[in-house]
Design a protein around this motif. Sequence first.
Motif, PDB file in Angstrom:
ATOM      1  N   SER A   1      89.719  44.203   2.144  1.00 16.64           N
ATOM      2  CA  SER A   1      88.578  43.289   2.148  1.00 16.64           C
ATOM      3  C   SER A   1      87.768  43.411   0.857  1.00 16.64           C
ATOM      4  O   SER A   1      87.329  42.403   0.283  1.00 16.64           O
ATOM      5  CB  SER A   1      87.691  43.599   3.360  1.00 16.64           C
ATOM      6  OG  SER A   1      86.506  42.858   3.296  1.00 16.64           O
TER       7      SER A   1
ATOM      8  N   TRP B   1      94.174  41.258   8.304  1.00 18.09           N
ATOM      9  CA  TRP B   1      93.662  42.409   9.052  1.00 18.09           C
ATOM     10  C   TRP B   1      92.621  41.952  10.061  1.00 18.09           C
ATOM     11  O   TRP B   1      91.935  40.945   9.853  1.00 18.09           O
ATOM     12  CB  TRP B   1      93.055  43.456   8.114  1.00 18.09           C
ATOM     13  CG  TRP B   1      92.040  42.908   7.161  1.00 18.09           C
ATOM     14  CD1 TRP B   1      90.700  42.816   7.354  1.00 18.09           C
ATOM     15  CD2 TRP B   1      92.291  42.355   5.852  1.00 18.09           C
ATOM     16  NE1 TRP B   1      90.103  42.254   6.255  1.00 18.09           N
ATOM     17  CE2 TRP B   1      91.050  41.956   5.323  1.00 18.09           C
ATOM     18  CE3 TRP B   1      93.453  42.145   5.085  1.00 18.09           C
ATOM     19  CZ2 TRP B   1      90.922  41.372   4.070  1.00 18.09           C
ATOM     20  CZ3 TRP B   1      93.332  41.565   3.833  1.00 18.09           C
ATOM     21  CH2 TRP B   1      92.083  41.189   3.333  1.00 18.09           C
TER      22      TRP B   1
ATOM     23  N   ILE C   1      89.900  43.697  13.279  1.00 16.54           N
ATOM     24  CA  ILE C   1      89.384  44.865  14.012  1.00 16.54           C
ATOM     25  C   ILE C   1      88.609  44.340  15.215  1.00 16.54           C
ATOM     26  O   ILE C   1      87.903  43.330  15.109  1.00 16.54           O
ATOM     27  CB  ILE C   1      88.436  45.723  13.130  1.00 16.54           C
ATOM     28  CG1 ILE C   1      89.085  46.038  11.782  1.00 16.54           C
ATOM     29  CG2 ILE C   1      88.058  47.019  13.840  1.00 16.54           C
ATOM     30  CD1 ILE C   1      88.113  46.616  10.758  1.00 16.54           C
ATOM     31  N   SER C   2      88.746  45.029  16.338  1.00 15.64           N
ATOM     32  CA  SER C   2      88.000  44.607  17.527  1.00 15.64           C
ATOM     33  C   SER C   2      87.652  45.828  18.372  1.00 15.64           C
ATOM     34  O   SER C   2      88.143  46.926  18.111  1.00 15.64           O
ATOM     35  CB  SER C   2      88.840  43.654  18.383  1.00 15.64           C
ATOM     36  OG  SER C   2      89.881  44.390  19.007  1.00 15.64           O
ATOM     37  N   CYS C   3      86.830  45.591  19.366  1.00 17.53           N
ATOM     38  CA  CYS C   3      86.527  46.664  20.323  1.00 17.53           C
ATOM     39  C   CYS C   3      86.722  46.118  21.741  1.00 17.53           C
ATOM     40  O   CYS C   3      86.321  44.987  22.036  1.00 17.53           O
ATOM     41  CB  CYS C   3      85.094  47.138  20.127  1.00 17.53           C
ATOM     42  SG  CYS C   3      84.686  48.542  21.182  1.00 17.53           S
ATOM     43  N   ASP C   4      87.336  46.921  22.596  1.00 16.25           N
ATOM     44  CA  ASP C   4      87.524  46.521  23.994  1.00 16.25           C
ATOM     45  C   ASP C   4      86.179  46.385  24.702  1.00 16.25           C
ATOM     46  O   ASP C   4      86.051  45.607  25.650  1.00 16.25           O
ATOM     47  CB  ASP C   4      88.311  47.589  24.775  1.00 16.25           C
ATOM     48  CG  ASP C   4      89.757  47.716  24.330  1.00 16.25           C
ATOM     49  OD1 ASP C   4      90.250  46.796  23.654  1.00 16.25           O
ATOM     50  OD2 ASP C   4      90.386  48.740  24.669  1.00 16.25           O
ATOM     51  N   ALA C   5      85.207  47.225  24.278  1.00 11.23           N
ATOM     52  CA  ALA C   5      83.907  47.301  24.970  1.00 11.23           C
ATOM     53  C   ALA C   5      84.125  47.561  26.460  1.00 11.23           C
ATOM     54  O   ALA C   5      83.540  46.908  27.322  1.00 11.23           O
ATOM     55  CB  ALA C   5      83.099  46.021  24.747  1.00 11.23           C
TER      56      ALA C   5
ATOM     57  N   ARG D   1      89.421  47.726   5.231  1.00 11.71           N
ATOM     58  CA  ARG D   1      88.215  47.674   4.403  1.00 11.71           C
ATOM     59  C   ARG D   1      88.587  47.611   2.913  1.00 11.71           C
ATOM     60  O   ARG D   1      87.957  46.902   2.137  1.00 11.71           O
ATOM     61  CB  ARG D   1      87.315  48.891   4.643  1.00 11.71           C
ATOM     62  CG  ARG D   1      86.687  49.041   6.012  1.00 11.71           C
ATOM     63  CD  ARG D   1      85.978  47.797   6.527  1.00 11.71           C
ATOM     64  NE  ARG D   1      85.068  47.202   5.562  1.00 11.71           N
ATOM     65  CZ  ARG D   1      85.034  45.907   5.275  1.00 11.71           C
ATOM     66  NH1 ARG D   1      85.839  45.063   5.892  1.00 11.71           N
ATOM     67  NH2 ARG D   1      84.196  45.439   4.391  1.00 11.71           N
TER      68      ARG D   1
ATOM     69  N   ALA E   1      87.102  55.650  12.687  1.00  9.66           N
ATOM     70  CA  ALA E   1      87.156  54.659  13.767  1.00  9.66           C
ATOM     71  C   ALA E   1      88.194  55.137  14.775  1.00  9.66           C
ATOM     72  O   ALA E   1      89.171  54.447  15.086  1.00  9.66           O
ATOM     73  CB  ALA E   1      87.505  53.273  13.219  1.00  9.66           C
ATOM     74  N   ALA E   2      87.984  56.366  15.234  1.00  7.88           N
ATOM     75  CA  ALA E   2      88.892  57.006  16.172  1.00  7.88           C
ATOM     76  C   ALA E   2      90.323  56.951  15.619  1.00  7.88           C
ATOM     77  O   ALA E   2      90.510  57.089  14.407  1.00  7.88           O
ATOM     78  CB  ALA E   2      88.762  56.381  17.551  1.00  7.88           C
TER      79      ALA E   2
ATOM     80  N   ILE F   1      88.577  50.998  20.198  1.00  7.73           N
ATOM     81  CA  ILE F   1      88.651  50.390  18.861  1.00  7.73           C
ATOM     82  C   ILE F   1      90.104  50.010  18.569  1.00  7.73           C
ATOM     83  O   ILE F   1      91.011  50.826  18.724  1.00  7.73           O
ATOM     84  CB  ILE F   1      88.126  51.360  17.783  1.00  7.73           C
ATOM     85  CG1 ILE F   1      86.663  51.719  18.075  1.00  7.73           C
ATOM     86  CG2 ILE F   1      88.269  50.748  16.386  1.00  7.73           C
ATOM     87  CD1 ILE F   1      86.085  52.799  17.166  1.00  7.73           C
TER      88      ILE F   1
ATOM     89  N   VAL G   1      91.885  50.924   9.768  1.00  6.26           N
ATOM     90  CA  VAL G   1      90.597  50.279   9.487  1.00  6.26           C
ATOM     91  C   VAL G   1      90.227  50.508   8.014  1.00  6.26           C
ATOM     92  O   VAL G   1      89.717  49.601   7.341  1.00  6.26           O
ATOM     93  CB  VAL G   1      89.498  50.819  10.435  1.00  6.26           C
ATOM     94  CG1 VAL G   1      88.110  50.396   9.976  1.00  6.26           C
ATOM     95  CG2 VAL G   1      89.746  50.333  11.866  1.00  6.26           C
TER      96      VAL G   1
ATOM     97  N   LEU H   1      92.698  40.366  20.595  1.00  5.71           N
ATOM     98  CA  LEU H   1      91.664  39.834  19.687  1.00  5.71           C
ATOM     99  C   LEU H   1      91.902  40.307  18.250  1.00  5.71           C
ATOM    100  O   LEU H   1      91.810  39.512  17.303  1.00  5.71           O
ATOM    101  CB  LEU H   1      90.293  40.378  20.116  1.00  5.71           C
ATOM    102  CG  LEU H   1      89.297  39.494  20.827  1.00  5.71           C
ATOM    103  CD1 LEU H   1      88.018  40.285  21.104  1.00  5.71           C
ATOM    104  CD2 LEU H   1      88.977  38.254  20.021  1.00  5.71           C
TER     105      LEU H   1
ATOM    106  N   ARG I   1      92.701  38.038  15.015  1.00  5.41           N
ATOM    107  CA  ARG I   1      91.838  38.067  13.826  1.00  5.41           C
ATOM    108  C   ARG I   1      92.665  38.361  12.570  1.00  5.41           C
ATOM    109  O   ARG I   1      92.390  37.834  11.501  1.00  5.41           O
ATOM    110  CB  ARG I   1      90.737  39.129  14.000  1.00  5.41           C
ATOM    111  CG  ARG I   1      89.658  38.668  14.949  1.00  5.41           C
ATOM    112  CD  ARG I   1      88.632  39.744  15.266  1.00  5.41           C
ATOM    113  NE  ARG I   1      87.681  39.223  16.243  1.00  5.41           N
ATOM    114  CZ  ARG I   1      86.879  39.961  16.991  1.00  5.41           C
ATOM    115  NH1 ARG I   1      86.897  41.270  16.885  1.00  5.41           N
ATOM    116  NH2 ARG I   1      86.051  39.404  17.844  1.00  5.41           N
TER     117      ARG I   1
END
Lengths: 376, 229
Positions: free
Chosen positions: A151, A229, A231-235, A148, A137-138, A368, A144, A250, A254
Amino acid sequence: MLKASPVIVGYNAVTPYGEGIDVCWQGLLSNQTSIDDIKRFDTSHFKSSKAATIKDLVPGKGKSFVFQMLERLKKNINNPMPEDADLILASLNGEIDFLEDEILTGKKGLEESRLGLLLAKAHDLFKVKGRGMVISAACASSSVAIARAASLIRSKKSDCVLVVSCDCVSEFVISGFSSLMALDKQSARPFDKNREGLNVGEAAAYILLMSKERADKEKRAVKGSISGWGISCDANHVTGPSIGGEGLFLAINRALESGGMAAEEINSICAHGTGTVYNDSMEMKAFKNIFGEKVLPTYSIKGGIGHTMGSAGLMDALVVLETIQSNVLPPTVGTENVDEEAAGWIKKEEVRLENDVVLSTNSGFGGINSALIIGL
Amino acid sequence: MISMQGIGWITEDRFGSIFRENITEYTDRKKVHSIFRDASILLAPIKNFGRFDKVSRNTCLAISLALFDAGIDYSKGTMQDFGILSTDEEGCLQSNIEYFKDYVECGRKLSRGNLFVYTLPSTPIAEAAINFGCQGPVLYLTFQEDQTNQILEQGRIMIESKEATNLLIVNASEEESICFLLKEEKGALKNGWMDLEEVQRAVKGIGVLPEVIKKILQKDKNEVIDYIS
């Protein structure tokens, strides 16, 4: 309400400061950088000749740089490794020197550079037989991966996960970052008003997570926990972060929600702090949006060990564990004139404080973002 | 219950969406973007599509088909609570080769940033996240076997533990790709939606992407017959 947290029962790292997280920790506290001139390949055409490399890695001879790093890491495992542990490997480029070799010399190696093959090698090396996966994830890959792992444990799909990360300094990577004008000619200066970019670093690290029940049953010493934890994306853009830090905001929210926690409970921040103009500014905006008027002691380790790419999040997490155990935050190595935007947050010297709940953030290409809340 | 509300797939000569029962043949890969636009599968053009690497193109096309299949509208600049997980066999091996060969051919002095950005396995889904405005978790995972089934399982865990609300799960290569749209469904399944478990059973143990697509198509036909009858 605080949710059941997976606990940390083992960790260590091999970094440019030397073998062992204690050596890295002392290096950071000394406020001296391990970033130096690259001797592995010609850098005369690149924007910077600086990187943080691990000494005495030998090119060729059938073993990639990252595999040599993982072998050293294996020697530095200081806890019994459960055979049934699931394994998550975090890396961006893995054994990229095999690919370089084939293209430069014709020696077969392209296929060998696949991350899936490195996962199989890691299974054998660490002698674990659980399920395996690679996460990429870069530059947020290993945080990340920790998310996981946590989780899987919280959802009771596993009760023991080993997360391993590794990436190396290579001509492949340095040429790429140079073409993107992302490198600092000097050593990286995170959150400095004169910062010009990042320096690449290399590291291999591991963290062993367990359910609290299993750790208690096996009488494992608990060194910390992953409380939340996100995780988000700027998009937004494939290389640059969202300027306002909305994506990281974000991810942090989260993480707080995942841990059932409030922002007020956080004592300090280990920022991604790459030393690029946009990343560091974006992070400060996100932090200020989350914490409002409250100013939290914040640092970055990238002026010390460089940007260790796929290992960056795991290295940050290990340093956070050291800060929790010592109640000391390291200085932000390399930073001389703190940017106005980060004034009051970033410290040039070590800080002593009661520190039992820490936010650690990472962001990478593609926008990411990840946020971990690490506690006692 | 986690429901599968859209499945889109594309091969070198066909593409389709499962619940809409569409299968379209095509001959010229270069025209796919405009075919998708004309058919309103793509609600907005994909910026820089021509500059993407092949995996990124296939990833975006399969996602657009899955969204179309589920009847989900999106517009440029509007953010959505979707995450994207992706898997494949190779990672970004071909892009790595292309980047480094080009750099060597340029005398090891200059490299191209626009090729370097595709040397991350997560770049194709990052491109898709930008295009479709997906602000959920975006990550690439690969497994030693049973790629599609295992990534669907990771998606299940993420939705059940509230780490993501909606997920687009992609298995993409340079030749084919498939995308599954996952959502939590509190009520009964409708419009022929599938239960995630059902899809996982269908793809379990199938490692090769064309076979996954074939199996899903077979599965769909049975489902559609059952649904209609």
